[in-house]
Design a protein around this motif. Structure first.
Motif, PDB file in Angstrom:
ATOM      1  N   ALA A 109      29.980  12.316   9.935  1.00 20.72           N
ATOM      2  CA  ALA A 109      29.943  11.639   9.583  1.00 20.72           C
ATOM      3  C   ALA A 109      32.492  11.245   9.305  1.00 20.72           C
ATOM      4  CB  ALA A 109      29.630  11.205   8.095  1.00 20.72           C
ATOM      5  N   ILE A 110      32.286  12.805   9.163  1.00 20.39           N
ATOM      6  CA  ILE A 110      33.957  13.063   8.642  1.00 20.39           C
ATOM      7  C   ILE A 110      34.397  12.714  10.380  1.00 20.39           C
ATOM      8  CG2 ILE A 110      35.508  15.163   8.059  1.00 20.39           C
ATOM      9  CD1 ILE A 110      33.599  15.478   5.959  1.00 20.39           C
ATOM     10  N   GLY A 111      33.868  13.510  11.254  1.00 18.62           N
ATOM     11  CA  GLY A 111      34.573  13.026  12.602  1.00 18.62           C
ATOM     12  C   GLY A 111      34.286  11.666  13.408  1.00 18.62           C
ATOM     13  N   LEU A 112      33.517  11.006  13.029  1.00 19.98           N
ATOM     14  CA  LEU A 112      33.787   9.590  12.904  1.00 19.98           C
ATOM     15  C   LEU A 112      35.080   8.885  12.234  1.00 19.98           C
ATOM     16  CD1 LEU A 112      29.685   8.704  12.846  1.00 19.98           C
ATOM     17  CD2 LEU A 112      31.002   8.748  15.018  1.00 19.98           C
ATOM     18  N   ILE A 113      35.339   8.908  11.487  1.00 23.57           N
ATOM     19  CA  ILE A 113      35.988   8.571  10.439  1.00 23.57           C
ATOM     20  C   ILE A 113      37.600   9.049  10.970  1.00 23.57           C
ATOM     21  CG2 ILE A 113      37.336   8.856   8.523  1.00 23.57           C
ATOM     22  CD1 ILE A 113      34.414   8.834   7.042  1.00 23.57           C
ATOM     23  N   ARG A 114      37.762  10.791  11.032  1.00 24.24           N
ATOM     24  CA  ARG A 114      38.580  10.587  11.817  1.00 24.24           C
ATOM     25  C   ARG A 114      38.771  10.347  13.333  1.00 24.24           C
ATOM     26  NH1 ARG A 114      41.961  15.101  11.186  1.00 24.24           N
ATOM     27  NH2 ARG A 114      40.285  15.621   9.598  1.00 24.24           N
ATOM     28  N   ASP A 115      37.421   9.950  14.096  1.00 22.90           N
ATOM     29  CA  ASP A 115      38.096   9.410  15.827  1.00 22.90           C
ATOM     30  C   ASP A 115      38.722   7.590  15.457  1.00 22.90           C
ATOM     31  OD1 ASP A 115      36.628  12.189  17.289  1.00 22.90           O
ATOM     32  OD2 ASP A 115      35.223  10.923  17.447  1.00 22.90           O
ATOM     33  N   ALA A 116      38.834   7.364  14.092  1.00 23.64           N
ATOM     34  CA  ALA A 116      38.794   5.800  14.066  1.00 23.64           C
ATOM     35  C   ALA A 116      40.087   5.900  13.349  1.00 23.64           C
ATOM     36  CB  ALA A 116      37.679   5.207  13.057  1.00 23.64           C
ATOM     37  N   LEU A 117      41.003   6.693  13.444  1.00 28.99           N
ATOM     38  CA  LEU A 117      42.314   7.040  12.859  1.00 28.99           C
ATOM     39  C   LEU A 117      43.150   6.971  13.580  1.00 28.99           C
ATOM     40  CD1 LEU A 117      42.060   9.989   9.678  1.00 28.99           C
ATOM     41  CD2 LEU A 117      42.570   7.663   9.245  1.00 28.99           C
ATOM     42  N   PRO A 118      44.374   6.588  13.428  1.00 33.24           N
ATOM     43  CA  PRO A 118      45.688   5.941  14.243  1.00 33.24           C
ATOM     44  C   PRO A 118      45.885   7.824  14.788  1.00 33.24           C
ATOM     45  CG  PRO A 118      46.126   4.903  12.818  1.00 33.24           C
ATOM     46  CD  PRO A 118      45.071   5.968  12.546  1.00 33.24           C
ATOM     47  N   ARG A 119      46.124   8.141  15.782  1.00 32.25           N
ATOM     48  CA  ARG A 119      46.249   8.935  16.686  1.00 32.25           C
ATOM     49  C   ARG A 119      47.805  10.210  15.707  1.00 32.25           C
ATOM     50  NH1 ARG A 119      47.890  10.209  22.735  1.00 32.25           N
ATOM     51  NH2 ARG A 119      45.473   8.605  22.637  1.00 32.25           N
ATOM     52  N   ALA A 120      48.533   9.233  15.406  1.00 31.89           N
ATOM     53  CA  ALA A 120      49.576   9.915  14.198  1.00 31.89           C
ATOM     54  C   ALA A 120      49.595  10.453  12.992  1.00 31.89           C
ATOM     55  CB  ALA A 120      50.805   9.121  13.864  1.00 31.89           C
ATOM     56  N   THR A 121      48.366   9.800  12.396  1.00 32.92           N
ATOM     57  CA  THR A 121      47.284   9.942  11.372  1.00 32.92           C
ATOM     58  C   THR A 121      46.830  11.161  11.056  1.00 32.92           C
ATOM     59  OG1 THR A 121      48.260   7.706  10.950  1.00 32.92           O
ATOM     60  CG2 THR A 121      46.759   8.963   8.815  1.00 32.92           C
TER      61      THR A 121
END
Length: 234
Positions: A109-121
């Motif tokens: 779940a954490i990986g999915l949220i991280r993948d959805a963030l803008p690259r710079a964030t």
């Protein structure tokens, strides 16, 4: 045309699931300036193209109708595309929230949220902060079954339509007031460049670049467009 953000999940916070369906889309300064410039460039290009093949006593009226008709059509198209983008982005957010809530384990779940963030964030957010987001999604009420449009979306689309269309009037006005097509065309292009400078000024102040720099840059872009139109026979 306004570009919606990739996701509404940001570092340190997340939009509650019910807001993914009902959150009001906002046309910020960039959206408004972009739509105005779009209308100006469309009118400038179309008037230039029509002027190359228009003559006679009704030339001014023909070019006025061409500019207004062009932007009425494209204002409608842009408004409809705004609604389509809004619906698609809202569906993507709901799909992301469902995927996070239905993940087999916390790490996924954490990986999915991280993948959805803008690259710079991505590098600025820790797994602990993302876990707080995941926990909020897990504890939130049920998600809507499908994305829907609401009244705020329709109001946003109407705003886009009128921004695009109203940008045409200063371009078309000289053709209403003057019978001399060449003079009207010259004044029309001058008004367009002045409006582009104002748009660049507003955009520069919003972005922190300085009004004169972005105003001059936007005007220069308009000059290049005008030269290209003239070179192509407009």
């Amino acid at each position: 045309m306004p570009d919606s953000p990739r996701t509404t999940i940001h570092a340190g916070a997340t939009v509650p699931p019910e807001d993914a369906q009902t959150r009001e889309p906002v046309l910020d300064v960039v959206d408004r300036v972009s739509e105005m410039c779009f209308g100006l460039f469309m009118a400038l290009t179309f008037v230039g193209a029509v002027s190359s093949g228009t003559g006679g006593p009704d030339a001014s009226r023909t070019m006025m109708h061409a500019a207004l008709g062009c932007n009425l059509a494209w204002g409608m198209v842009d408004a409809v595309m705004f609604l389509i983008r809004t619906l698609a982005n809202r569906g993507q957010r709901i799909s992301l929230a469902l995927a996070v809530r239905n993940a087999n384990d916390q790490a996924t779940a954490i990986g999915l949220i991280r993948d959805a963030l803008p690259r710079a964030t991505k590098s600025l957010v820790t797994d602990k902060e993302l876990e707080a987001m995941r926990a909020r999604l897990a504890a939130a009420p049920a998600l809507p079954p499908r994305p829907r449009l609401n009244m705020a979306d329709l109001i946003g689309a109407v705003h886009i339509f009128f921004i695009v269309v109203l940008a045409t009037f200063p371009v078309a006005l000289p053709f209403v007031l003057l019978d001399d097509v060449k003079l009207a065309l010259l004044i029309s292009r001058g008004l367009t460049l002045a409006m582009l400078f104002a748009a660049g000024w507003a955009l520069g102040h919003y972005a922190g670049f300085g009004g004169w720099v972005t105003g001059a840059a936007m005007t220069a872009l308009g000059v290049v467009m005008t030269i290209a139109i003239i070179a192509l026979g407009g």
